[in-house]
Design an enzyme around this catalytic site. Structure first.
Site, PDB file in Angstrom:
ATOM      1  N   HIS A  96       0.841  -1.199   0.000  1.00  0.00           N
ATOM      2  CA  HIS A  96       0.000   0.000   0.000  1.00  0.00           C
ATOM      3  C   HIS A  96       0.877   1.250   0.000  1.00  0.00           C
ATOM      4  O   HIS A  96       0.603   2.217  -0.721  1.00  0.00           O
ATOM      5  CB  HIS A  96      -0.906   0.012   1.243  1.00  0.00           C
ATOM      6  N   LYS A 150     -16.066  -7.749   4.071  1.00  0.00           N
ATOM      7  CA  LYS A 150     -14.946  -8.360   4.797  1.00  0.00           C
ATOM      8  C   LYS A 150     -15.094  -8.111   6.284  1.00  0.00           C
ATOM      9  O   LYS A 150     -15.359  -6.987   6.700  1.00  0.00           O
ATOM     10  CB  LYS A 150     -13.631  -7.686   4.384  1.00  0.00           C
ATOM     11  N   ARG A 195      -2.481  -5.331  -8.665  1.00  0.00           N
ATOM     12  CA  ARG A 195      -1.331  -6.210  -8.471  1.00  0.00           C
ATOM     13  C   ARG A 195      -1.224  -7.267  -9.552  1.00  0.00           C
ATOM     14  O   ARG A 195      -0.151  -7.600 -10.012  1.00  0.00           O
ATOM     15  CB  ARG A 195      -1.424  -6.897  -7.103  1.00  0.00           C
ATOM     16  N   SER A 229      -3.142  -8.119   2.675  1.00  0.00           N
ATOM     17  CA  SER A 229      -3.280  -7.971   4.124  1.00  0.00           C
ATOM     18  C   SER A 229      -3.628  -9.306   4.775  1.00  0.00           C
ATOM     19  O   SER A 229      -3.105  -9.638   5.843  1.00  0.00           O
ATOM     20  CB  SER A 229      -4.347  -6.930   4.438  1.00  0.00           C
TER      21      SER A 229
HETATM   22  N1  COA Z   1      -0.057  -4.067  -2.046  1.00  0.00           N
HETATM   23  C1  COA Z   1      -0.437  -5.063  -1.252  1.00  0.00           C
HETATM   24  N2  COA Z   1      -1.702  -5.407  -1.067  1.00  0.00           N
HETATM   25  C2  COA Z   1      -2.646  -4.714  -1.704  1.00  0.00           C
HETATM   26  C3  COA Z   1      -2.324  -3.658  -2.565  1.00  0.00           C
HETATM   27  C4  COA Z   1      -0.964  -3.338  -2.715  1.00  0.00           C
HETATM   28  N3  COA Z   1      -0.545  -2.362  -3.495  1.00  0.00           N
HETATM   29  N4  COA Z   1      -3.470  -3.156  -3.066  1.00  0.00           N
HETATM   30  C5  COA Z   1      -4.458  -3.888  -2.562  1.00  0.00           C
HETATM   31  N5  COA Z   1      -3.972  -4.831  -1.744  1.00  0.00           N
HETATM   32  C6  COA Z   1      -4.728  -5.872  -1.037  1.00  0.00           C
HETATM   33  C7  COA Z   1      -5.186  -5.488   0.310  1.00  0.00           C
HETATM   34  O1  COA Z   1      -4.200  -5.779   1.270  1.00  0.00           O
HETATM   35  C8  COA Z   1      -6.434  -6.323   0.459  1.00  0.00           C
HETATM   36  O2  COA Z   1      -6.067  -7.631   0.818  1.00  0.00           O
HETATM   37  P1  COA Z   1      -7.074  -8.570   1.623  1.00  0.00           P
HETATM   38  O3  COA Z   1      -8.230  -8.794   0.708  1.00  0.00           O
HETATM   39  O4  COA Z   1      -6.256  -9.750   1.879  1.00  0.00           O
HETATM   40  O5  COA Z   1      -7.484  -7.815   2.845  1.00  0.00           O
HETATM   41  C9  COA Z   1      -7.012  -6.323  -0.925  1.00  0.00           C
HETATM   42  O6  COA Z   1      -5.920  -6.133  -1.775  1.00  0.00           O
HETATM   43  C10 COA Z   1      -7.997  -5.245  -1.196  1.00  0.00           C
HETATM   44  O7  COA Z   1      -7.950  -4.309  -0.166  1.00  0.00           O
HETATM   45  P2  COA Z   1      -8.085  -2.756  -0.255  1.00  0.00           P
HETATM   46  O8  COA Z   1      -7.158  -2.196  -1.275  1.00  0.00           O
HETATM   47  O9  COA Z   1      -8.025  -2.231   1.127  1.00  0.00           O
HETATM   48  O10 COA Z   1      -9.450  -2.555  -0.849  1.00  0.00           O
HETATM   49  P3  COA Z   1     -10.800  -3.068  -0.359  1.00  0.00           P
HETATM   50  O11 COA Z   1     -11.235  -4.021  -1.398  1.00  0.00           O
HETATM   51  O12 COA Z   1     -10.805  -3.550   1.022  1.00  0.00           O
HETATM   52  O13 COA Z   1     -11.570  -1.701  -0.407  1.00  0.00           O
HETATM   53  C11 COA Z   1     -13.208  -0.117  -1.019  1.00  0.00           C
HETATM   54  C12 COA Z   1     -12.656  -1.512  -1.210  1.00  0.00           C
HETATM   55  C13 COA Z   1     -13.116   0.322   0.400  1.00  0.00           C
HETATM   56  C14 COA Z   1     -12.475   0.860  -1.877  1.00  0.00           C
HETATM   57  C15 COA Z   1     -14.688  -0.212  -1.444  1.00  0.00           C
HETATM   58  O14 COA Z   1     -15.330  -1.204  -0.675  1.00  0.00           O
HETATM   59  C16 COA Z   1     -15.421   1.092  -1.263  1.00  0.00           C
HETATM   60  O15 COA Z   1     -15.317   1.982  -2.074  1.00  0.00           O
HETATM   61  N6  COA Z   1     -16.223   1.228  -0.181  1.00  0.00           N
HETATM   62  C17 COA Z   1     -16.992   2.427   0.106  1.00  0.00           C
HETATM   63  C18 COA Z   1     -18.472   2.200  -0.189  1.00  0.00           C
HETATM   64  C19 COA Z   1     -18.757   2.347  -1.652  1.00  0.00           C
HETATM   65  O16 COA Z   1     -18.637   3.388  -2.245  1.00  0.00           O
HETATM   66  N7  COA Z   1     -19.196   1.241  -2.269  1.00  0.00           N
HETATM   67  C20 COA Z   1     -19.517   1.188  -3.690  1.00  0.00           C
HETATM   68  C21 COA Z   1     -18.292   0.867  -4.512  1.00  0.00           C
HETATM   69  S1  COA Z   1     -18.679   0.766  -6.229  1.00  0.00           S
END
Ligand code: COA
Length: 160
Positions: free
Chosen positions: A18, A42, A91, A129
């Site tokens: 990240h 999640k 990724r 994560s």
């Molecule tokens: N390096 C390492 N890991 C990474 C990474 C990077 N560069 N980029 C993403 N990841 C991993 C994260 O660690 C995470 O791993 P996990 O699934 O094992 O926990 C996964 O990829 C995705 O996590 P993250 O990037 O935190 O995104 P998310 O999918 O949890 O978040 C939101 C999604 C929060 C952006 C989305 O749910 C959201 O927009 N929510 C707000 C409500 C909304 O508007 N909803 C409608 C959306 S259309």
């Protein structure tokens, strides 16, 4: 509207992957807000306060990066911040379908906002994560994947 970029995520916890994305984004945009939230799909391990604290510690010396949290639609939050860029890390091909769907849905909800995808360093392409937490719980070495501060929070949380 300035080119403020929002980097949203659950960051449960914030990893070096990240941070790699943040460092790339900060060179492209004058201001980057790392926006921590909950993902309803999640069940996280760390509280929102803990996750915010982990990100704050990681970016504390970076001048154009700030940390915030939100509990609403990402596009509404982005518009409130007068931002028009959403940053997401890509990724591997496996990320693509989910990210593509979110980006197009967000565009549908708010046409003025663009999603920009950045690729982390290759060494983080297999990092997530969940894997970091699993490795830590089973006694593996996570030094390469998270900061010292995040490591100590993980150890404390899982009583390792
Ligand atoms: N390096 C390492 N890991 C990474 C990474 C990077 N560069 N980029 C993403 N990841 C991993 C994260 O660690 C995470 O791993 P996990 O699934 O094992 O926990 C996964 O990829 C995705 O996590 P993250 O990037 O935190 O995104 P998310 O999918 O949890 O978040 C939101 C999604 C929060 C952006 C989305 O749910 C959201 O927009 N929510 C707000 C409500 C909304 O508007 N909803 C409608 C959306 S259309």
């Amino acid at each position: 509207m300035k080119n403020i970029a929002i980097y949203p995520g659950t960051f449960d916890p914030f990893t070096n992957g990240h941070l790699d994305i943040v460092m790339r984004a900060r060179l492209l945009f004058p201001s980057v807000i790392v926006a921590v939230t909950d993902n309803p799909h999640k069940k996280g391990d760390f509280s929102l306060a803990d996750r915010i604290a982990m990100v704050k510690e990681a970016v504390r010396n970076i001048d154009n990066v700030s940390v915030d949290s939100f509990k609403e639609l990402l596009v509404n939050y982005t518009n409130k911040k007068k931002a028009r860029i959403i940053i997401r890390g890509l990724r591997a091909v496996s990320d693509f379908e989910y990210e593509f769907q979110m980006a197009l849905m967000n565009r549908n909800l708010s046409a003025n906002i663009e999603t920009v995808f950045l690729m982390p360093d290759e060494k983080y392409t297999y990092l997530s994560s969940s894997l970091v937490k699993e490795i830590a719980r089973l006694g593996g070495n996570i030094e390469e994947f998270v900061s010292e501060h995040v490591r100590s929070v993980i150890f404390k949380h899982f009583k390792l």
